[in-house]
Design a protein around this motif. Structure first.
Motif, PDB file in Angstrom:
ATOM      1  N   ASN A   1       0.858  -1.185   0.000  1.00 22.50           N
ATOM      2  CA  ASN A   1       0.000   0.000   0.000  1.00 22.50           C
ATOM      3  C   ASN A   1       0.892   1.232   0.000  1.00 22.50           C
ATOM      4  O   ASN A   1       1.670   1.449   0.926  1.00 22.50           O
ATOM      5  N   ASN A   2       0.824   2.029  -1.079  1.00 21.48           N
ATOM      6  CA  ASN A   2       1.629   3.253  -1.151  1.00 21.48           C
ATOM      7  C   ASN A   2       0.785   4.507  -0.987  1.00 21.48           C
ATOM      8  O   ASN A   2       1.221   5.609  -1.321  1.00 21.48           O
ATOM      9  N   GLY A   3      -0.433   4.309  -0.508  1.00 22.99           N
ATOM     10  CA  GLY A   3      -1.331   5.432  -0.306  1.00 22.99           C
ATOM     11  C   GLY A   3      -2.336   5.588  -1.415  1.00 22.99           C
ATOM     12  O   GLY A   3      -3.467   6.025  -1.179  1.00 22.99           O
ATOM     13  N   SER A   4      -1.924   5.241  -2.638  1.00 28.76           N
ATOM     14  CA  SER A   4      -2.855   5.345  -3.764  1.00 28.76           C
ATOM     15  C   SER A   4      -3.138   3.994  -4.418  1.00 28.76           C
ATOM     16  O   SER A   4      -4.177   3.807  -5.050  1.00 28.76           O
ATOM     17  N   VAL A   5      -2.213   3.061  -4.259  1.00 32.20           N
ATOM     18  CA  VAL A   5      -2.374   1.710  -4.816  1.00 32.20           C
ATOM     19  C   VAL A   5      -2.173   0.691  -3.705  1.00 32.20           C
ATOM     20  O   VAL A   5      -1.195   0.772  -2.951  1.00 32.20           O
ATOM     21  N   SER A   6      -3.096  -0.229  -3.593  1.00 34.17           N
ATOM     22  CA  SER A   6      -2.956  -1.308  -2.602  1.00 34.17           C
ATOM     23  C   SER A   6      -3.127  -2.653  -3.313  1.00 34.17           C
ATOM     24  O   SER A   6      -3.842  -2.765  -4.299  1.00 34.17           O
ATOM     25  N   GLY A   7      -2.475  -3.663  -2.783  1.00 31.06           N
ATOM     26  CA  GLY A   7      -2.554  -4.999  -3.371  1.00 31.06           C
ATOM     27  C   GLY A   7      -1.534  -5.923  -2.743  1.00 31.06           C
ATOM     28  O   GLY A   7      -1.288  -5.873  -1.535  1.00 31.06           O
ATOM     29  N   LYS A   8      -0.899  -6.765  -3.565  1.00 29.62           N
ATOM     30  CA  LYS A   8       0.094  -7.713  -3.100  1.00 29.62           C
ATOM     31  C   LYS A   8       1.421  -7.476  -3.823  1.00 29.62           C
ATOM     32  O   LYS A   8       1.465  -7.269  -5.033  1.00 29.62           O
ATOM     33  N   GLN A   9       2.494  -7.497  -3.052  1.00 26.98           N
ATOM     34  CA  GLN A   9       3.843  -7.395  -3.593  1.00 26.98           C
ATOM     35  C   GLN A   9       4.406  -8.809  -3.731  1.00 26.98           C
ATOM     36  O   GLN A   9       4.492  -9.548  -2.765  1.00 26.98           O
ATOM     37  N   ILE A  10       4.760  -9.193  -4.948  1.00 30.28           N
ATOM     38  CA  ILE A  10       5.353 -10.510  -5.187  1.00 30.28           C
ATOM     39  C   ILE A  10       6.792 -10.307  -5.628  1.00 30.28           C
ATOM     40  O   ILE A  10       7.062  -9.702  -6.677  1.00 30.28           O
ATOM     41  N   LYS A  11       7.725 -10.798  -4.818  1.00 31.68           N
ATOM     42  CA  LYS A  11       9.137 -10.711  -5.169  1.00 31.68           C
ATOM     43  C   LYS A  11       9.587 -12.025  -5.806  1.00 31.68           C
ATOM     44  O   LYS A  11       9.076 -13.089  -5.482  1.00 31.68           O
ATOM     45  N   PHE A  12      10.574 -11.924  -6.700  1.00 27.48           N
ATOM     46  CA  PHE A  12      11.061 -13.107  -7.399  1.00 27.48           C
ATOM     47  C   PHE A  12      12.574 -13.016  -7.554  1.00 27.48           C
ATOM     48  O   PHE A  12      13.169 -11.928  -7.461  1.00 27.48           O
ATOM     49  N   ASN A  13      13.194 -14.174  -7.786  1.00 29.13           N
ATOM     50  CA  ASN A  13      14.646 -14.230  -7.870  1.00 29.13           C
ATOM     51  C   ASN A  13      15.127 -13.891  -9.284  1.00 29.13           C
ATOM     52  O   ASN A  13      14.338 -13.624 -10.184  1.00 29.13           O
ATOM     53  N   GLY A  14      16.464 -13.927  -9.462  1.00 36.87           N
ATOM     54  CA  GLY A  14      17.048 -13.679 -10.769  1.00 36.87           C
ATOM     55  C   GLY A  14      17.388 -12.222 -11.009  1.00 36.87           C
ATOM     56  O   GLY A  14      17.272 -11.371 -10.112  1.00 36.87           O
ATOM     57  N   ALA A  15      17.798 -11.938 -12.227  1.00 34.01           N
ATOM     58  CA  ALA A  15      18.191 -10.572 -12.580  1.00 34.01           C
ATOM     59  C   ALA A  15      17.001  -9.625 -12.518  1.00 34.01           C
ATOM     60  O   ALA A  15      15.857 -10.008 -12.770  1.00 34.01           O
ATOM     61  N   ALA A  16      17.295  -8.376 -12.164  1.00 31.26           N
ATOM     62  CA  ALA A  16      16.246  -7.352 -12.107  1.00 31.26           C
ATOM     63  C   ALA A  16      15.692  -7.084 -13.493  1.00 31.26           C
ATOM     64  O   ALA A  16      16.383  -7.224 -14.510  1.00 31.26           O
ATOM     65  N   VAL A  17      14.411  -6.694 -13.554  1.00 34.35           N
ATOM     66  CA  VAL A  17      13.730  -6.448 -14.828  1.00 34.35           C
ATOM     67  C   VAL A  17      12.988  -5.118 -14.748  1.00 34.35           C
ATOM     68  O   VAL A  17      12.838  -4.519 -13.668  1.00 34.35           O
ATOM     69  N   ASN A  18      12.481  -4.671 -15.887  1.00 34.98           N
ATOM     70  CA  ASN A  18      11.634  -3.490 -15.937  1.00 34.98           C
ATOM     71  C   ASN A  18      10.181  -3.937 -16.035  1.00 34.98           C
ATOM     72  O   ASN A  18       9.823  -4.728 -16.908  1.00 34.98           O
ATOM     73  N   ILE A  19       9.346  -3.429 -15.143  1.00 37.55           N
ATOM     74  CA  ILE A  19       7.932  -3.790 -15.096  1.00 37.55           C
ATOM     75  C   ILE A  19       7.099  -2.619 -15.573  1.00 37.55           C
ATOM     76  O   ILE A  19       7.261  -1.488 -15.082  1.00 37.55           O
ATOM     77  N   ALA A  20       6.194  -2.871 -16.514  1.00 36.20           N
ATOM     78  CA  ALA A  20       5.263  -1.846 -16.988  1.00 36.20           C
ATOM     79  C   ALA A  20       3.862  -2.181 -16.492  1.00 36.20           C
ATOM     80  O   ALA A  20       3.547  -3.330 -16.178  1.00 36.20           O
ATOM     81  N   VAL A  21       3.014  -1.168 -16.422  1.00 30.11           N
ATOM     82  CA  VAL A  21       1.622  -1.395 -16.035  1.00 30.11           C
ATOM     83  C   VAL A  21       0.993  -2.388 -17.017  1.00 30.11           C
ATOM     84  O   VAL A  21       1.192  -2.295 -18.233  1.00 30.11           O
ATOM     85  N   ASN A  22       0.252  -3.326 -16.453  1.00 28.63           N
ATOM     86  CA  ASN A  22      -0.429  -4.404 -17.183  1.00 28.63           C
ATOM     87  C   ASN A  22       0.486  -5.533 -17.655  1.00 28.63           C
ATOM     88  O   ASN A  22       0.019  -6.457 -18.320  1.00 28.63           O
ATOM     89  N   ASN A  23       1.798  -5.466 -17.309  1.00 25.25           N
ATOM     90  CA  ASN A  23       2.597  -6.684 -17.468  1.00 25.25           C
ATOM     91  C   ASN A  23       1.930  -7.793 -16.649  1.00 25.25           C
ATOM     92  O   ASN A  23       1.362  -7.524 -15.585  1.00 25.25           O
ATOM     93  N   THR A  24       1.983  -9.017 -17.139  1.00 29.78           N
ATOM     94  CA  THR A  24       1.227 -10.111 -16.514  1.00 29.78           C
ATOM     95  C   THR A  24       2.139 -11.172 -15.923  1.00 29.78           C
ATOM     96  O   THR A  24       2.995 -11.729 -16.618  1.00 29.78           O
ATOM     97  N   ILE A  25       1.953 -11.449 -14.639  1.00 30.83           N
ATOM     98  CA  ILE A  25       2.632 -12.561 -13.985  1.00 30.83           C
ATOM     99  C   ILE A  25       1.716 -13.776 -14.062  1.00 30.83           C
ATOM    100  O   ILE A  25       0.502 -13.671 -13.876  1.00 30.83           O
ATOM    101  N   TRP A  26       2.283 -14.925 -14.362  1.00 32.35           N
ATOM    102  CA  TRP A  26       1.462 -16.132 -14.478  1.00 32.35           C
ATOM    103  C   TRP A  26       2.255 -17.370 -14.076  1.00 32.35           C
ATOM    104  O   TRP A  26       3.468 -17.428 -14.203  1.00 32.35           O
ATOM    105  N   GLY A  27       1.534 -18.335 -13.560  1.00 31.06           N
ATOM    106  CA  GLY A  27       2.159 -19.582 -13.136  1.00 31.06           C
ATOM    107  C   GLY A  27       2.387 -20.478 -14.330  1.00 31.06           C
ATOM    108  O   GLY A  27       1.449 -20.888 -15.013  1.00 31.06           O
ATOM    109  N   SER A  28       3.648 -20.783 -14.613  1.00 30.04           N
ATOM    110  CA  SER A  28       3.999 -21.592 -15.773  1.00 30.04           C
ATOM    111  C   SER A  28       4.320 -23.016 -15.323  1.00 30.04           C
ATOM    112  O   SER A  28       3.773 -23.503 -14.331  1.00 30.04           O
ATOM    113  N   ALA A  29       5.175 -23.715 -16.047  1.00 26.49           N
ATOM    114  CA  ALA A  29       5.577 -25.064 -15.651  1.00 26.49           C
ATOM    115  C   ALA A  29       6.317 -25.003 -14.319  1.00 26.49           C
ATOM    116  O   ALA A  29       7.245 -24.205 -14.155  1.00 26.49           O
TER     117      ALA A  29
END
Length: 611
Positions: A422-450
């Motif tokens: 919660n940053n005051g204007s957006v609330s939800g869930k923060q999901i952290k993941f391993n590996g190299a850092a990436v650039n995230i854009a609005v509406n990028n989609t996280i999904w459960g793969s194999a």
């Protein structure tokens, strides 16, 4: 055997005529051979290639001019394996006392291959009817030292032995009754119960003490020698590949699948699994099947397949490539093939129910997605509205630009933390993941793969699951993801215009092949796609191969699982995958609607080693 006609030789005809002169015709012995027939069979005076000689057990008069000769042979009497192609009946000339080839038969290309191994005993009792001029003057020469039993004695001995030796487990079902998915237990299955864990707790299963189920075990296999190095629970056993590939040993057993009408014309299907050789049953030789979905190490020409815990299954790969990767493991390795049908029969006789999801667990068949609410650069997190049951620490995920089924932002990452955001204007869930850092854009989609293999390692050889919410794997006797997670290729099975073609020689497996050694099955598959299976096919030559022939059932009746198909040349996948409707996956779910060149995220494979 393919003997369609027996010929009286010219010399045999002369002997037969002597019975009209009140002379006795004595049949002396039978010879078995492997040679081809050239010329006229009536001109034969000897077998082309004699393999062994058999005594005659009995001669019975079946008519004024007919006599029936009974003999038997054992494969262990032969010096080597051979094709049972020739039969020669020898009689004694009453005048010259010469042993003459009286009658001859040749099976040609329908000859049966006979192995002379003592581990695969074969004993055949054979009756042959011949014609003479006066059957009353037919007699026989018997060896008083012969140890061969008569047909009557043999049948009586078998009946006696069956009452005291071995077990024969069976089930039956009226094939026209598609209102229920259950089978009736028969033979030695009566009174037995099978249960699988749904949460990791120990459950009672009577088949744990019944062979062959009792001997289905996880093991480590040295890929170079092909030898088992350790079993699950033994010192040295490892699931990570450090002691060899992790496989499940399916021991030898005997099986029979048949359909028989009753007195009212109702047709019942019977499936039997026996722990010893029985007349009319087929032996399944021991084989090893991958405990996990196929993964790989290496790149380029050095890439090869594995069955190990903790690896992301290989995806986006064609069947031909999977086959190459599997063969690279070592001699005798390949992809799961027709032996999957044997696993189906083992499951069915054990649980006596088509609904494998109800019996074992749903399996990994659901998929969750979430869209990024905020944009961030050089980050190892994504903020989504909610995580739900589909995301947890340790889950493997991909991130695509705007939807699932692509990984252009991140591939095969592992969730390391899930917290509120919660940053005051957006609330939800923060999901952290391993590996190299990436650039995230609005509406990028996280999904459960194999998902990484090994989710059910704690179960060992036990059937069932640890979590039955549709996001976790299911085991059948140590085989993880036996259905669900990823569609699994079945090698040696090709589909052409809704008809199956089967090959059982791993050295000749090929895509889009519909000529020898592939053979067409004796039924046509259902032509309606995306429908629940009502009935499976049956071919007397390949009774274990059961593909859908009738659909429009439901998730709780008939076969309970779904079927996809399409016209043209196709290949066969089995089991279902993540992303499907929950009730459409299962032990009997088939996808016969894809071309051999297809590769996608949820199409995988499994190792097999034939012994």
């Amino acid at each position: 055997m393919g003997f369609e006609k027996i010929y009286i030789t010219k010399k045999g005809a002369l002997l037969a005529a002597k019975t009209l002169q009140a002379k006795k015709l004595e049949f002396d012995h039978v010879e078995i051979g492997s040679g081809a027939l050239t010329g006229d069979a009536k001109n034969k005076t000897a077998l082309t290639t004699k393999v062994l000689e058999c005594g005659i057990d009995n001669v019975s008069i079946t008519g004024e001019t007919q006599a029936q000769i009974t003999f038997n042979f054992k494969n262990t009497d032969a010096n080597n394996a051979f094709y049972f192609r020739e039969i020669g009946i020898f009689a004694i000339d009453p005048d010259t006392k010469e042993k003459v080839l009286f009658a001859y038969a040749n099976a040609g290309d329908k000859a049966e291959y006979i192995n002379n191994s003592i581990t695969v005993p074969v004993q055949k009792v054979i009756d042959i009817t011949i014609v003479v001029d006066n059957a009353a003057n037919v007699t026989i020469t018997l060896d008083p030292e012969a140890a061969y039993p008569t047909k009557k004695e043999m049948n009586e001995a078998i009946k006696s032995a069956l009452s005291v030796t071995g077990k024969n487990y069976g089930i039956k079902r009226l094939i026209t009754d598609n209102t229920l998915a259950g089978w009736t237990r028969i033979a030695d299955s009566v009174g037995l119960n099978a249960k699988a864990t749904k949460n990791g707790e120990k459950v009672a299963n009577d088949f744990d003490n019944c062979y062959p189920w009792s001997d289905i075990r996880r093991c480590n296999v040295n890929p170079t020698t092909g030898h088992i190095t350790a079993y699950y629970g033994e010192s040295g056993y490892a699931s990570d590949g450090s002691n060899g590939e992790v496989m499940v040993k399916i021991p030898e057993f005997w099986w029979k699948r048949e359909r028989i009408p009753d007195d009212e014309g109702n047709v019942y299907e019977y499936i039997y699994i026996a722990d010893y050789a029985r007349a009319g049953y087929t032996k399944s030789e021991e084989f090893l099947v991958g405990a996990y979905l196929l993964s790989t190490t290496g790149t380029g020409d050095a890439e090869k397949a594995h069955s190990i815990s903790g690896a992301v299954p290989k995806y986006n790969t064609t069947k031909a490539k999977y086959r190459t990767l599997a063969k690279a493991v070592g001699s005798g390795f390949g992809l799961l093939d027709y032996r999957y049908f044997l696993l189906q029969m083992l499951y069915l006789v054990e649980y006596a129910h088509y609904n494998s999801q109800s019996m074992l667990g749903n399996g990994l068949i659901a998929m969750s997605t979430g869209k990024a609410l905020i944009a961030e650069n050089n980050t190892n997190r994504i903020i989504i509205s909610s995580a739900g049951a589909g995301f947890w620490v340790g889950k493997t995920i991909c991130i695509g630009t705007s939807d699932a089924w692509n990984a252009s932002v991140a591939a095969d990452r592992e969730i390391t933390e899930i917290t509120d955001y919660n940053n005051g204007s957006v609330s939800g869930k923060q999901i952290k993941f391993n590996g190299a850092a990436v650039n995230i854009a609005v509406n990028n989609t996280i999904w459960g793969s194999a998902q990484r293999t090994g989710g059910n390692d704690i179960l060992g050889n036990v059937s069932g699951c640890l979590n039955d919410n549709g996001y976790h794997p299911v085991n059948y006797r140590g085989i993880e993801d036996i259905f669900g997670h990823m569609w699994q290729h079945i090698d040696g099975l090709n589909i052409k215009e809704y008809e199956g073609y089967i090959c059982k020689d791993p050295n000749n497996y090929a895509d889009d092949k519909f000529v020898a050694p592939y053979e067409k099955l004796g039924y046509v598959n259902a032509k309606t796609s995306d429908s629940y299976i009502k009935k499976l096919g049956y071919d007397e030559k390949y009774p274990e191969v059961a593909l859908p022939i009738e659909v429009e059932g439901s998730s709780t009746t008939g076969v309970c699982d779904n079927y996809w198909c399409a016209e043209g040349n196709k290949i066969a996948y089995v089991g279902g995958s993540f992303g499907n409707n929950w009730t459409k996956a299962g032990f009997f779910a088939w996808n016969c609607g894809s071309v051999s060149s297809l590769s996608y995220w949820h199409y995988g494979a499994r190792l097999l080693k034939h012994q």
